[in-house]
Structure formats: C-alpha cells, structure tokens
Motif scaffolding. Structure first.
Motif, PDB file in Angstrom:
ATOM      1  N   ASP A 193       0.968   3.962  -2.941  1.00  0.00           N
ATOM      2  CA  ASP A 193       0.834   5.265  -2.758  1.00  0.00           C
ATOM      3  C   ASP A 193       1.919   6.211  -3.320  1.00  0.00           C
ATOM      4  OD1 ASP A 193      -1.602   4.886  -1.623  1.00  0.00           O
ATOM      5  OD2 ASP A 193      -0.889   4.902   0.694  1.00  0.00           O
ATOM      6  N   GLN A 194       3.076   5.921  -2.996  1.00  0.00           N
ATOM      7  CA  GLN A 194       4.377   6.393  -3.472  1.00  0.00           C
ATOM      8  C   GLN A 194       4.305   6.687  -4.752  1.00  0.00           C
ATOM      9  OE1 GLN A 194       6.510   8.210  -1.568  1.00  0.00           O
ATOM     10  NE2 GLN A 194       4.960   7.414   0.225  1.00  0.00           N
ATOM     11  N   CYS A 195       3.792   5.556  -5.686  1.00  0.00           N
ATOM     12  CA  CYS A 195       3.861   5.652  -7.046  1.00  0.00           C
ATOM     13  C   CYS A 195       2.824   6.723  -7.639  1.00  0.00           C
ATOM     14  CB  CYS A 195       3.552   4.162  -7.642  1.00  0.00           C
ATOM     15  SG  CYS A 195       4.935   3.081  -7.510  1.00  0.00           S
ATOM     16  N   ARG A 196       1.666   6.515  -6.873  1.00  0.00           N
ATOM     17  CA  ARG A 196       0.500   7.232  -7.333  1.00  0.00           C
ATOM     18  C   ARG A 196       0.905   8.757  -6.943  1.00  0.00           C
ATOM     19  NH1 ARG A 196      -2.605   5.182  -3.868  1.00  0.00           N
ATOM     20  NH2 ARG A 196      -3.173   3.278  -5.033  1.00  0.00           N
ATOM     21  N   GLU A 197       1.475   9.204  -5.991  1.00  0.00           N
ATOM     22  CA  GLU A 197       1.724  10.555  -5.915  1.00  0.00           C
ATOM     23  C   GLU A 197       2.981  11.137  -6.566  1.00  0.00           C
ATOM     24  OE1 GLU A 197       2.466  10.706  -1.630  1.00  0.00           O
ATOM     25  OE2 GLU A 197       0.282  10.093  -1.168  1.00  0.00           O
ATOM     26  N   ARG A 222       0.943  -1.279  -0.009  1.00  0.00           N
ATOM     27  CA  ARG A 222       0.005   0.025  -0.133  1.00  0.00           C
ATOM     28  C   ARG A 222       0.761   1.392   0.029  1.00  0.00           C
ATOM     29  NH1 ARG A 222      -5.838   1.414   1.105  1.00  0.00           N
ATOM     30  NH2 ARG A 222      -5.629   3.625   0.972  1.00  0.00           N
ATOM     31  N   TRP A 223       1.791   1.477   1.006  1.00  0.00           N
ATOM     32  CA  TRP A 223       2.767   2.541   0.980  1.00  0.00           C
ATOM     33  C   TRP A 223       3.446   2.595  -0.408  1.00  0.00           C
ATOM     34  CZ3 TRP A 223       7.910   3.081   0.076  1.00  0.00           C
ATOM     35  CH2 TRP A 223       8.717   4.250   0.446  1.00  0.00           C
TER      36      TRP A 223
END
Length: 99
Positions: free
Chosen positions: A39-43, A35-36
């Motif tokens: 999320d880092q990829c998405r941001e 998940r982390w």
C-alpha cells in the motif's frame, strides 16, 4: 545428449548478492505486513522498482525506507521545555481549582 540451452544460459553464481528483493522479503525483514508495504508503494510513499507488475526493492531503497521512518530522539532542550509547560499547566489548574 546435452541440453543445447545450457550452453547459452548465463552462468549462475550462487555467491552473488540478490539485486532485488520482493515486497514479502522486505516486509518479513522489517516485521511489517506485506499489505502495508505494498500500500505504501502504491501510494508513492516508498521508493521502489516496478517491473513486470511486480514491486521490488534494491538494498539502497530498503535502507532509504529505514532512514525515512527512523525517529530521532528529541533534543534535551525540547524535552525540558515540554516539562516546564507541563509544570505551568498543573500550577494553573491548581490555581483555578482554588478559586
């Protein structure tokens, strides 16, 4: 009767290294949550490949991720300066208590 599709299928080489790694594979190797990492990829904080609504990583991207999150040790001069500041702060606090 032999399968016709087998003639046209690309040869499978099991010794070949994987081209891409999934978020779950990389997260497992780095001991972080998937998940982390997602999320880092998405941001946009982590370089990755986005194909068919899936996030994938190349070996070079995993290495770059490690390099960008690697903390270098402080230089000795910086450590000494921090120690000197702490000593001055303690001396100043002691002087204020005496007043």
């Amino acid at each position: 009767m032999p399968n016709r599709d087998a003639k046209h299928a690309p040869p499978v080489d099991t010794d070949e290294e994987e081209l891409y790694f999934s978020v779950e594979q990389v997260a497992r190797q780095l001991k972080v949550s998937a998940r982390w990492l997602a999320d880092q990829c998405r941001e946009g904080r982590v370089e990755h490949v986005h194909i068919a609504r899936k996030r994938k990583f190349t070996r070079a991207q995993v290495q770059k991720l490690l390099d960008t999150h690697t903390v270098q040790p402080a230089k000795v001069a910086d450590q000494e300066r921090g120690y000197e500041r702490a000593v001055r702060r303690v001396q100043r606090d002691r002087a204020q208590r005496r007043r």
